[in-house]
Design a protein around this motif. Structure first.
Motif, PDB file in Angstrom:
ATOM      1  N   GLY A 209       1.402  -1.039   0.140  1.00 18.47           N
ATOM      2  CA  GLY A 209       0.026   0.149   0.045  1.00 18.47           C
ATOM      3  C   GLY A 209       0.597   0.983  -0.205  1.00 18.47           C
ATOM      4  N   ALA A 210       1.615   1.531   0.310  1.00 20.50           N
ATOM      5  CA  ALA A 210       2.937   2.211   0.712  1.00 20.50           C
ATOM      6  C   ALA A 210       3.480   2.515  -0.683  1.00 20.50           C
ATOM      7  CB  ALA A 210       4.146   2.213   1.917  1.00 20.50           C
ATOM      8  N   VAL A 211       3.882   2.031  -0.786  1.00 22.71           N
ATOM      9  CA  VAL A 211       4.693   1.441  -2.221  1.00 22.71           C
ATOM     10  C   VAL A 211       3.402   2.363  -3.250  1.00 22.71           C
ATOM     11  CG1 VAL A 211       5.750   0.873  -4.162  1.00 22.71           C
ATOM     12  CG2 VAL A 211       6.349   0.173  -2.352  1.00 22.71           C
ATOM     13  N   GLU A 212       2.312   1.754  -3.350  1.00 22.56           N
ATOM     14  CA  GLU A 212       1.375   2.028  -4.555  1.00 22.56           C
ATOM     15  C   GLU A 212       1.129   3.252  -3.973  1.00 22.56           C
ATOM     16  OE1 GLU A 212      -0.514   1.067  -7.168  1.00 22.56           O
ATOM     17  OE2 GLU A 212       1.511  -0.814  -6.506  1.00 22.56           O
ATOM     18  N   VAL A 213       0.912   4.193  -3.210  1.00 22.93           N
ATOM     19  CA  VAL A 213      -0.027   5.043  -2.688  1.00 22.93           C
ATOM     20  C   VAL A 213       1.761   6.441  -2.575  1.00 22.93           C
ATOM     21  CG1 VAL A 213      -0.501   7.047  -0.973  1.00 22.93           C
ATOM     22  CG2 VAL A 213      -1.968   5.037  -1.428  1.00 22.93           C
ATOM     23  N   ILE A 214       3.108   6.022  -2.339  1.00 25.90           N
ATOM     24  CA  ILE A 214       3.575   6.749  -2.437  1.00 25.90           C
ATOM     25  C   ILE A 214       5.277   6.658  -3.429  1.00 25.90           C
ATOM     26  CG2 ILE A 214       2.994   8.070  -0.174  1.00 25.90           C
ATOM     27  CD1 ILE A 214       4.832   7.045   1.875  1.00 25.90           C
ATOM     28  N   GLY A 215       5.462   5.798  -3.744  1.00 22.18           N
ATOM     29  CA  GLY A 215       6.460   5.255  -4.516  1.00 22.18           C
ATOM     30  C   GLY A 215       6.957   4.806  -4.233  1.00 22.18           C
ATOM     31  N   HIS A 216       7.293   4.739  -2.427  1.00 24.50           N
ATOM     32  CA  HIS A 216       8.154   3.831  -1.806  1.00 24.50           C
ATOM     33  C   HIS A 216       8.040   3.611   0.048  1.00 24.50           C
ATOM     34  CE1 HIS A 216       8.891   8.301  -0.299  1.00 24.50           C
ATOM     35  NE2 HIS A 216       9.514   7.485   1.024  1.00 24.50           N
ATOM     36  N   ALA A 217       8.193   3.191   0.856  1.00 26.24           N
ATOM     37  CA  ALA A 217       7.923   2.547   1.860  1.00 26.24           C
ATOM     38  C   ALA A 217       9.162   2.192   3.525  1.00 26.24           C
ATOM     39  CB  ALA A 217       7.566   0.177   2.238  1.00 26.24           C
ATOM     40  N   PRO A 218       8.998   3.138   3.812  1.00 28.04           N
ATOM     41  CA  PRO A 218       9.717   3.516   4.854  1.00 28.04           C
ATOM     42  C   PRO A 218       9.328   2.590   6.046  1.00 28.04           C
ATOM     43  CG  PRO A 218       9.197   5.407   3.908  1.00 28.04           C
ATOM     44  CD  PRO A 218       7.865   4.562   2.993  1.00 28.04           C
ATOM     45  N   ALA A 219      10.016   2.288   6.197  1.00 27.10           N
ATOM     46  CA  ALA A 219       9.628   0.765   7.707  1.00 27.10           C
ATOM     47  C   ALA A 219       8.769   1.237   9.160  1.00 27.10           C
ATOM     48  CB  ALA A 219      11.301   0.821   8.304  1.00 27.10           C
ATOM     49  N   GLY A 220       9.093   3.304   8.950  1.00 24.69           N
ATOM     50  CA  GLY A 220       8.778   3.005  10.078  1.00 24.69           C
ATOM     51  C   GLY A 220       6.397   3.172   9.194  1.00 24.69           C
ATOM     52  N   LEU A 221       6.797   3.822   8.256  1.00 21.54           N
ATOM     53  CA  LEU A 221       5.032   3.969   8.041  1.00 21.54           C
ATOM     54  C   LEU A 221       4.388   2.602   8.089  1.00 21.54           C
ATOM     55  CD1 LEU A 221       2.991   5.226   6.751  1.00 21.54           C
ATOM     56  CD2 LEU A 221       3.614   5.350   4.246  1.00 21.54           C
ATOM     57  N   VAL A 222       5.517   1.399   6.743  1.00 24.61           N
ATOM     58  CA  VAL A 222       4.851   0.256   7.159  1.00 24.61           C
ATOM     59  C   VAL A 222       4.686  -0.299   8.783  1.00 24.61           C
ATOM     60  CG1 VAL A 222       5.308  -2.265   6.724  1.00 24.61           C
ATOM     61  CG2 VAL A 222       5.966  -0.762   4.766  1.00 24.61           C
ATOM     62  N   GLU A 223       5.306  -0.060   9.636  1.00 28.14           N
ATOM     63  CA  GLU A 223       4.825  -0.030  10.798  1.00 28.14           C
ATOM     64  C   GLU A 223       3.501  -0.044  11.636  1.00 28.14           C
ATOM     65  OE1 GLU A 223       6.499   0.059  15.872  1.00 28.14           O
ATOM     66  OE2 GLU A 223       8.112  -0.011  13.565  1.00 28.14           O
ATOM     67  N   ARG A 224       3.799   1.499  11.234  1.00 33.17           N
ATOM     68  CA  ARG A 224       2.537   2.760  11.665  1.00 33.17           C
ATOM     69  C   ARG A 224       0.860   1.350  10.990  1.00 33.17           C
ATOM     70  NH1 ARG A 224       5.702   6.161  11.680  1.00 33.17           N
ATOM     71  NH2 ARG A 224       4.857   7.101   9.109  1.00 33.17           N
ATOM     72  N   ILE A 225       0.985   1.201   9.223  1.00 31.22           N
ATOM     73  CA  ILE A 225       0.377   1.449   8.552  1.00 31.22           C
ATOM     74  C   ILE A 225      -0.243  -0.858   9.238  1.00 31.22           C
ATOM     75  CG2 ILE A 225      -0.564   0.161   6.008  1.00 31.22           C
ATOM     76  CD1 ILE A 225       1.097   2.505   5.301  1.00 31.22           C
ATOM     77  N   ALA A 226       0.693  -1.391   9.420  1.00 29.21           N
ATOM     78  CA  ALA A 226       0.869  -2.755  10.007  1.00 29.21           C
ATOM     79  C   ALA A 226       0.374  -2.987  10.958  1.00 29.21           C
ATOM     80  CB  ALA A 226       1.568  -4.152   9.372  1.00 29.21           C
ATOM     81  N   ARG A 227       0.185  -2.113  12.065  1.00 28.05           N
ATOM     82  CA  ARG A 227      -0.395  -2.130  13.300  1.00 28.05           C
ATOM     83  C   ARG A 227      -1.369  -2.020  13.100  1.00 28.05           C
ATOM     84  NH1 ARG A 227       3.191   0.034  15.721  1.00 28.05           N
ATOM     85  NH2 ARG A 227       4.294  -2.132  17.282  1.00 28.05           N
ATOM     86  N   LYS A 228      -2.265  -0.779  12.528  1.00 31.21           N
ATOM     87  CA  LYS A 228      -3.632  -0.651  12.440  1.00 31.21           C
ATOM     88  C   LYS A 228      -4.397  -1.345  12.296  1.00 31.21           C
ATOM     89  CE  LYS A 228      -3.651   4.131  13.098  1.00 31.21           C
ATOM     90  NZ  LYS A 228      -4.243   4.748  13.890  1.00 31.21           N
ATOM     91  N   HIS A 229      -3.611  -1.918  10.823  1.00 35.73           N
ATOM     92  CA  HIS A 229      -4.779  -3.202   9.854  1.00 35.73           C
ATOM     93  C   HIS A 229      -4.980  -4.383  11.377  1.00 35.73           C
ATOM     94  CE1 HIS A 229      -2.786  -2.742   5.549  1.00 35.73           C
ATOM     95  NE2 HIS A 229      -3.714  -1.313   5.848  1.00 35.73           N
ATOM     96  N   LEU A 230      -3.941  -4.472  12.057  1.00 34.41           N
ATOM     97  CA  LEU A 230      -3.448  -5.370  12.696  1.00 34.41           C
ATOM     98  C   LEU A 230      -4.705  -5.093  14.046  1.00 34.41           C
ATOM     99  CD1 LEU A 230      -0.323  -6.962  12.937  1.00 34.41           C
ATOM    100  CD2 LEU A 230      -1.847  -8.266  11.814  1.00 34.41           C
ATOM    101  N   ARG A 231      -5.099  -3.890  14.117  1.00 36.55           N
ATOM    102  CA  ARG A 231      -6.252  -3.192  15.275  1.00 36.55           C
ATOM    103  C   ARG A 231      -7.161  -3.263  15.210  1.00 36.55           C
ATOM    104  NH1 ARG A 231      -2.101   1.437  17.617  1.00 36.55           N
ATOM    105  NH2 ARG A 231      -0.823   0.460  18.850  1.00 36.55           N
ATOM    106  N   VAL A 232      -7.557  -3.023  13.974  1.00 41.03           N
ATOM    107  CA  VAL A 232      -9.231  -3.093  12.907  1.00 41.03           C
ATOM    108  C   VAL A 232      -9.392  -4.937  13.368  1.00 41.03           C
ATOM    109  CG1 VAL A 232     -10.045  -2.792  11.046  1.00 41.03           C
ATOM    110  CG2 VAL A 232      -8.626  -1.075  11.748  1.00 41.03           C
ATOM    111  N   LEU A 233      -8.395  -5.764  12.400  1.00 39.04           N
ATOM    112  CA  LEU A 233      -8.604  -6.755  13.007  1.00 39.04           C
ATOM    113  C   LEU A 233      -9.109  -7.124  14.194  1.00 39.04           C
ATOM    114  CD1 LEU A 233      -6.080  -7.822   9.962  1.00 39.04           C
ATOM    115  CD2 LEU A 233      -8.391  -7.677   9.884  1.00 39.04           C
TER     116      LEU A 233
END
Length: 72
Positions: free
Chosen positions: A40-64
């Protein structure tokens, strides 16, 4: 070891999130959320900084987890 498109490795991130969500999500779900966050990060902003990947993944897991609680 999980390798994502572009060669990024997120073993430490997956281990951190596996520990954080132990008893809530199986390791495979954590790995899929990290992969989805990376993609998702790559698709939206063109790269995937580790901190962003962590925040997005944690949000996904919380929502699930919240959705699973609502079904229970």
């Amino acid at each position: 070891m999980s390798q994502h498109p572009g060669g990024e490795h997120y073993e430490q991130l997956e281990a951190l999130l596996r520990d954080e969500f132990a008893g809530v999500h199986p390791p495979a779900t954590v790995a899929r959320c990290v992969q989805a966050a990376h993609h998702g990060a790559v698709e939206v902003i063109g790269h995937a900084p580790a901190g962003l990947v962590e925040r997005i993944a944690r949000k996904h897991l919380r929502v699930l987890a919240t959705a699973a609680e609502g079904r229970g």
